[in-house]
Design a protein around this motif. Structure first.
Motif, PDB file in Angstrom:
ATOM      1  N   ILE A  64       1.022  -0.999   0.220  1.00  0.00           N
ATOM      2  CA  ILE A  64       0.202  -0.045  -0.371  1.00  0.00           C
ATOM      3  C   ILE A  64       0.582   1.319   0.148  1.00  0.00           C
ATOM      4  CG2 ILE A  64      -1.692   1.415   1.767  1.00  0.00           C
ATOM      5  CD1 ILE A  64      -2.954  -1.430   2.531  1.00  0.00           C
ATOM      6  N   ILE A  65       1.938   0.571   0.283  1.00  0.00           N
ATOM      7  CA  ILE A  65       2.695   2.187   1.239  1.00  0.00           C
ATOM      8  C   ILE A  65       3.926   2.382  -0.395  1.00  0.00           C
ATOM      9  CG2 ILE A  65       5.217   3.353   2.225  1.00  0.00           C
ATOM     10  CD1 ILE A  65       4.251   1.577   4.239  1.00  0.00           C
ATOM     11  N   MET A  66       4.529   1.544  -0.925  1.00  0.00           N
ATOM     12  CA  MET A  66       4.171   1.333  -2.615  1.00  0.00           C
ATOM     13  C   MET A  66       3.724   2.260  -3.763  1.00  0.00           C
ATOM     14  SD  MET A  66       6.636  -1.693  -4.005  1.00  0.00           S
ATOM     15  CE  MET A  66       7.396  -1.960  -2.628  1.00  0.00           C
ATOM     16  N   SER A  70       4.524   6.709   3.726  1.00  0.00           N
ATOM     17  CA  SER A  70       5.792   6.320   3.534  1.00  0.00           C
ATOM     18  C   SER A  70       5.892   6.004   4.323  1.00  0.00           C
ATOM     19  CB  SER A  70       6.279   7.833   3.636  1.00  0.00           C
ATOM     20  OG  SER A  70       6.056   8.688   5.419  1.00  0.00           O
ATOM     21  N   LEU A  71       7.081   5.665   4.541  1.00  0.00           N
ATOM     22  CA  LEU A  71       7.505   4.251   5.523  1.00  0.00           C
ATOM     23  C   LEU A  71       7.230   5.190   7.026  1.00  0.00           C
ATOM     24  CD1 LEU A  71      10.560   2.692   4.242  1.00  0.00           C
ATOM     25  CD2 LEU A  71       8.607   1.640   4.787  1.00  0.00           C
ATOM     26  N   GLU A  72       7.636   6.141   7.039  1.00  0.00           N
ATOM     27  CA  GLU A  72       6.527   6.519   8.268  1.00  0.00           C
ATOM     28  C   GLU A  72       5.216   6.416   8.665  1.00  0.00           C
ATOM     29  OE1 GLU A  72       7.691  10.525   7.573  1.00  0.00           O
ATOM     30  OE2 GLU A  72       9.673  10.092   8.220  1.00  0.00           O
ATOM     31  N   ASP A  73       4.178   5.623   7.327  1.00  0.00           N
ATOM     32  CA  ASP A  73       2.925   5.648   8.022  1.00  0.00           C
ATOM     33  C   ASP A  73       2.397   3.966   7.667  1.00  0.00           C
ATOM     34  OD1 ASP A  73       2.403   8.638   7.290  1.00  0.00           O
ATOM     35  OD2 ASP A  73       2.705   8.247   5.424  1.00  0.00           O
ATOM     36  N   LYS A  74       3.321   3.684   8.303  1.00  0.00           N
ATOM     37  CA  LYS A  74       3.211   2.284   8.381  1.00  0.00           C
ATOM     38  C   LYS A  74       3.174   1.383   9.690  1.00  0.00           C
ATOM     39  CE  LYS A  74       6.000  -2.282   7.525  1.00  0.00           C
ATOM     40  NZ  LYS A  74       6.746  -3.180   7.032  1.00  0.00           N
ATOM     41  N   LYS A  75       3.037   2.460  11.000  1.00  0.00           N
ATOM     42  CA  LYS A  75       2.423   2.220  11.616  1.00  0.00           C
ATOM     43  C   LYS A  75       1.616   2.315  11.951  1.00  0.00           C
ATOM     44  CE  LYS A  75       2.434   1.999  16.896  1.00  0.00           C
ATOM     45  NZ  LYS A  75       0.604   2.377  16.958  1.00  0.00           N
ATOM     46  N   PHE A  76       0.297   3.475  11.129  1.00  0.00           N
ATOM     47  CA  PHE A  76      -0.546   3.742  10.935  1.00  0.00           C
ATOM     48  C   PHE A  76      -1.541   2.308  10.497  1.00  0.00           C
ATOM     49  CE2 PHE A  76      -3.494   5.444   7.561  1.00  0.00           C
ATOM     50  CZ  PHE A  76      -4.568   5.877   8.179  1.00  0.00           C
TER      51      PHE A  76
END
Length: 114
Positions: free
Chosen positions: A66-68, A80-86
């Protein structure tokens, strides 16, 4: 322009979308994620980062997909990878539905029609 370049450009310019009702606006406006074809090199990238992803379909791998791939209507990255936890704070079915549509390059709406 070579035939290969022309065909690749045509292929890469195609985009699909998936509506995410869980993220609809307070006014009821739909939240739509746009995405392009899931490419072989992207598949390899996810597989290297998440060994066994294709056998187990890990949720961390789905979040990476999804991030990609997720973009707004103008083609700007949504996450971005910073949103992975979200993303990982969502139910597994949510990640599977969105990430699965992206990997299959089939919108949820098209999948439901079949």
């Amino acid at each position: 322009m070579s035939l290969a370049k022309e065909l690749l450009e045509r292929f890469q310019s195609e985009r699909k979308s998936v509506e995410v009702p869980e993220w609809a606006g307070s006014d009821g406006s739909p939240f739509i994620i746009y995405f392009s074809h899931f490419k072989a090199f992207e598949m390899d990238r996810v597989a290297r980062k998440h060994p066994g992803f294709w056998n187990e379909m890990t949720m961390a791998g789905m979040a990476e997909v999804i991030i990609m791939k997720a973009e707004d209507k103008d083609g700007n990255k949504l996450f971005s990878l910073e949103d992975k936890k979200f993303l990982m704070d969502h139910p597994p079915q949510f990640l599977s539905r969105i990430g699965g549509a992206m990997m299959l390059y089939e919108s949820v709406e098209e999948k439901e029609k079949n």
